[in-house]
Design a protein around this motif. Structure first.
Motif, PDB file in Angstrom:
ATOM      1  N   GLY A  52       0.814  -1.208   0.000  1.00  0.00           N
ATOM      2  CA  GLY A  52       0.000   0.000   0.000  1.00  0.00           C
ATOM      3  C   GLY A  52       0.847   1.257   0.000  1.00  0.00           C
ATOM      4  O   GLY A  52       0.507   2.266  -0.646  1.00  0.00           O
ATOM      5  N   ILE A  95      -2.308  -5.704  -7.707  1.00  0.00           N
ATOM      6  CA  ILE A  95      -1.922  -4.294  -7.729  1.00  0.00           C
ATOM      7  C   ILE A  95      -1.033  -4.006  -8.928  1.00  0.00           C
ATOM      8  O   ILE A  95      -1.157  -2.942  -9.578  1.00  0.00           O
ATOM      9  N   THR A 125      -8.102   7.471  -4.283  1.00  0.00           N
ATOM     10  CA  THR A 125      -8.057   6.010  -4.363  1.00  0.00           C
ATOM     11  C   THR A 125      -6.695   5.465  -3.931  1.00  0.00           C
ATOM     12  O   THR A 125      -6.631   4.370  -3.353  1.00  0.00           O
ATOM     13  N   ILE A 128      -6.470   2.651  -0.999  1.00  0.00           N
ATOM     14  CA  ILE A 128      -5.784   1.364  -1.155  1.00  0.00           C
ATOM     15  C   ILE A 128      -4.684   1.212  -0.116  1.00  0.00           C
ATOM     16  O   ILE A 128      -4.510   0.147   0.492  1.00  0.00           O
TER      17      ILE A 128
END
Length: 415
Positions: free
Chosen positions: A85, A270, A306, A310
């Motif tokens: 992240g 991802i 966003t 995430i």
């Protein structure tokens, strides 16, 4: 140019009719050119991992033993999820200093929901991840609506959510989760049978082969240079052999744990989002030059929000996995070094601190470096102070390499 070749619009190099552009020799030449230009990529990290492995193996023969490597993968997975992240936020040229506090808060939420409220464990996990996503959305709102620097927003979050974590844990400072709980079992005793691990390795190799050939077809239709099929096949075979060796070696002990596989699956997801979607292209554009991205009509606000969502959601999931690994939610979950190690892992792995350059696999490389250092020093019975100093030195070296590479690209651009 003969009839068997066709030119690419705007390019001087023809592509053979059979698409035999970018052979293994071409790729080797391009790699050598990038090295001469200072584009080192992940090479320094890979070399560093090899040096670390050789050094610790020489000092303690147990370092590369199958049992220690299994433990290393289990130790690395929660931090790797948090670092993943962090990579996303760094790519948009922002930073999140609160990932440790958010992970600690998530572990407390799971403990409260499962042990005190007696909710199903999956409900507690979902509540923790949703809380993390909401925190990220709040960060993104403050950043895009009021222009508050992310450094200050997340620094405030670090303190605030640490306080919320302590309040949820109560005077005891911990909530024990029984070892029989499925979540704890997942993080400690769930291992793939050898045949299943080999099947996963085969699926990964087939995915590389399939996506490579599909990409080649798309580029050929667009009359762009494309890899020769042999290059894609070599990549897939090399991956299959490497994964097969890893699975075989880990099977000499307990085998391939499920939790690290989950981490790698998240990395693949991802990586796909960053490299193959419009959102991913916006992430790199915003991180490279936010003003240019805004003038180009890209959704800058949505991209920033966003990215933080995430980041915080993955931080929360990492906190859940940490609590599951320990079998308890304590004040030590998400402690101060979690923030530092997650950011360090992302940067050491090759994600630029200045935004716009890096990738999801940076989290894998970086967390392997940090976990290897920690594991090696533990085997040598050295104090944690040594680990901090060595990790700090490696981080500084990674930032220096990143800065030199950035300066080299800038000078070539001016030239």
């Amino acid at each position: 140019m003969n009839a068997a070749e066709r030119a690419v619009p705007g390019r001087g190099r023809p592509i053979p009719e059979d698409g035999a552009a970018y052979t293994l020799r071409d790729l080797a030449s391009r790699f050598a050119t990038r090295l001469r230009d200072g584009e080192l990529g992940s090479l320094p990290v890979v070399i560093g991992l090899v040096v670390i492995a050789v050094l610790f193996q020489a000092l303690n023969p147990r370092f590369l033993a199958p049992g220690n490597l299994v433990n290393l993968t289990l130790q690395a997975a929660p931090l790797g999820v948090i670092a993943l992240g962090t990579v996303v936020v760094l790519l948009v040229a922002q930073i999140d200093l609160s990932v440790g506090s958010v992970s600690g808060l998530a572990s407390a939420i799971v403990g409260v929901c499962a042990m005190r409220l007696q909710w199903p464990i999956l409900v507690g996990v979902a509540a923790a991840i949703v809380a993390g996503a909401a925190i990220g959305a709040f960060y993104g709102f403050l950043l895009t609506r009021f222009g508050v620097p992310s450094f200050l927003i997340t620094l405030a979050g670090l303190l605030a959510f640490l306080g919320v974590q302590l309040a949820l844990l109560g005077p005891s400072g911990s909530i024990n989760i029984p070892f029989t709980d499925p979540l704890v079992q997942f993080a400690n005793t769930w291992f793939l049978p050898p045949w299943a691990a080999y099947v996963v390795a085969g699926i990964a190799a087939l995915a590389v082969l399939g996506t490579g050939l599909a990409r080649r077809r798309r580029r050929m239709r667009a009359q762009l240079p494309a890899e020769h099929p042999s290059v894609t096949i070599v990549k897939a075979v090399a991956l299959l052999v490497a994964l097969g060796i890893v699975v075989w070696y880990l099977s000499l002990d307990r085998g391939t744990a499920v939790m690290p596989v989950l981490f790698l699956l998240l990395v693949v997801v991802i990586s796909y989002l960053l490299r193959r979607t419009r959102w991913g292209r916006s992430v790199f554009a915003v991180g490279g030059n936010v003003d240019a991205a805004r003038r180009a009509g890209l959704p800058v606000t949505r991209t920033l929000v966003t990215a933080f969502v995430i980041c915080s959601a993955l931080a929360a999931l990492g906190g859940v996995l940490s609590a599951a690994r320990l079998g308890s939610a304590t004040t030590l979950t998400g402690s101060a070094d979690t923030n530092l190690n997650a950011i360090a892992a992302a940067i050491i792995g090759g994600t630029s601190l200045f935004g716009g350059r890096g990738g999801a696999w940076s989290a894998v490389l970086g967390v392997l470096v940090i976990s290897a250092i920690s594991s090696g020093l533990t085997l040598l019975n050295l104090d944690s102070s040594v680990r901090y100093m060595i990790t700090g030195a490696v981080l500084l070296l990674a930032v220096i390499v990143d800065s030199l590479s950035r300066r080299s690209r800038a000078s070539r651009g001016r030239g």
